[in-house]
Design an enzyme around this catalytic site. Structure first.
Site, short mmCIF file in Angstrom:
data_model
loop_
_atom_site.label_atom_id
_atom_site.label_comp_id
_atom_site.label_asym_id
_atom_site.label_seq_id
_atom_site.Cartn_x
_atom_site.Cartn_y
_atom_site.Cartn_z
CG ASP A 106 -2.06 0.98 1.03
OD1 ASP A 106 -2.11 1.66 -0.03
OD2 ASP A 106 -2.91 1.09 1.93
CB ALA A 107 3.51 1.95 -2.18
CE LYS A 108 -3.89 4.95 -0.48
NZ LYS A 108 -3.60 3.93 0.53
NE ARG A 109 6.46 4.68 -3.39
CZ ARG A 109 6.36 4.49 -2.07
NH1 ARG A 109 5.25 4.74 -1.44
NH2 ARG A 109 7.41 4.06 -1.38
#
Lengths: 290, 290
Positions: A106-109
């Site tokens: 869950d890095a939302k890159r």
């Protein structure tokens, strides 16, 4: 590297395709995702002085919950906050998770193409996650490099569970073809679903917006949805399941703090298991009706 | 930690406020930002076998360009792609940059409030960057935790330099108050500028959209703009300066690949310096007219 060569290379590091994910859900009668938002200031006191506290905590949580959930979601922020040591705990954690359990960074890159390709490499090759969450704001070339990987998953933000989702996600945008208005997040779901397939693309839809799932399912009937927001954020598992489930289940419902910080003492993993078990039991009821 | 306590604590790790940044720009007659997008497959061959190749490369680039630029921007993707070793090179690089040069973590983070607070901690405390780039999609609570730090900067994506910017950033949204249409990115600029001030908030506006800067300056006349897209991406420094400059300069113009990969041999740092010098010289011309 060409897409063809990359695909070939990645065959042996593939962890899980859609069919395998659905099989896991059916076997465990669970679509639970346990969120490893491992805040070092919230882990039990007796562990805080452990030389590798974050990994030790995660290890015990994983051991106690792995038969009840089908996914672990690692929230990169909590690891980055600890610097090098945190990144090491992140690596150790993803390697420790059993291979038949789906893993989400869950890095939302999301960035311009050549940079997104580096993020894809970081999370799909260097770390070997099954999936990563991606922010859609920058458009097609920011999302595509993630979708180029065979048997890896891109989970794009649709409608999130936080109060700030009203600021932009729920703005009215004008559909240039029909001249009708739609919410920005609806536009994101429609547009992004053209770039991938239900076999490599999922969307984040918050549980606090459960009633909207009925409508969302008309736009994207087949895609898996990653649903955060039950537990501490207050979303209803019943509503999410009622309005969001499709013929393949199609849901991965996440709880983080409500599970991992259920207990504060030496029996914290047992306490976490109890909460995970409640979720799994509730899910098994909805699942049989699907 | 309360905001008050955090602010106090951070006084001693503050690196640069607006006045100090403007002074640096005036002294150097430069608003150049050198982007350390250090792709290990593109650095000179003689360095690739170096045990600490990325940092060694960055060190030489910094030594060769530090009198010509006012900012270094570290693109986190290229470091994360290398795993633990990359994160270590990132830490070493930000620590090596002289304290009077502004540092930006080009990380494009953003998540629900409690998670954004962890990203802020990672980049403002653990790594002590002056600034971080942030994606706006998730709204107010995803941006605010970054803005809570005194003398730290939040650089929010407005209109980016990539082709994908047309997919969402340039959608027409309906202004609920006036009932007029505006682009999503305009809405982002207007809304986000209510959450911070020109002393702690900047925006990313791509150089490939230089003509739009004239219009953008009417929305946000005072904020600094981080402008990527000159060099390899083809934006014009002349146009950016003509349409984007304000009374305090108000621009940080980034070039990454065009500078750092200017040379392929042992004299790469010298070659990088030559390109940086050309930019600085061109800037000094525009700057005196401001």
């Amino acid at each position: 590297m060409s897409t063809g060569r990359r695909s070939k290379f990645l065959l042996y590091i593939c962890r899980m395709n859609r069919l395998q994910l659905i099989q896991q859900i059916e076997q465990k009668k669970s679509y639970l995702c346990v969120g490893l938002d491992t805040d070092i200031t919230k882990i039990p006191k007796h562990l805080r002085s452990h030389p590798n506290a974050v990994f030790e905590f995660n290890k015990q949580i994983i051991d106690a919950t792995k038969d009840l959930c089908v996914t672990y979601k690692i929230n990169t922020a909590f690891y980055e906050a600890l610097g090098l040591k945190g990144w090491e705990a992140l690596e150790q954690t993803v390697n420790y998770i059993p291979k038949d359990i789906f893993t989400i960074a869950d890095a939302k890159r999301g960035d311009i193409g050549n940079t997104s390709a580096q993020y894809a490499k970081a999370f799909f090759e260097t770390l070997n996650f099954d999936a990563i969450t991606v922010a859609p704001y920058m458009g097609e070339d920011s999302v595509k490099p993630f979708l180029e990987y065979d048997n890896k998953w891109t989970v794009v933000l649709g409608l999130t569970s936080n109060t700030g989702s009203k600021d932009f996600e729920q703005l009215n945008v004008v559909n240039q073809v029909t001249n009708n208005e739609e919410f920005l997040y609806e536009r994101v779901l429609r547009k992004v679903s053209e770039w991938g397939t239900p076999n490599n693309l999922m969307f984040v839809v918050g549980a606090t917006k459960a009633r909207d799932l009925e409508h969302i399912r008309k736009i994207i009937p087949e895609h898996f949805l990653l649903v955060p927001g039950i537990g501490t954020q207050g979303g209803s598992l019943e509503d999410v399941s009622k309005y969001g489930m499709n013929k393949d289940c199609g849901l991965l419902v996440n709880a983080s703090r409500a599970i991992i910080f259920a207990g504060e003492n030496e029996n914290f993993a047992e306490e976490a298991r109890k909460v995970a078990q409640e979720y799994q039991k509730e899910m098994s009821g909805y699942f049989t009706k699907a």
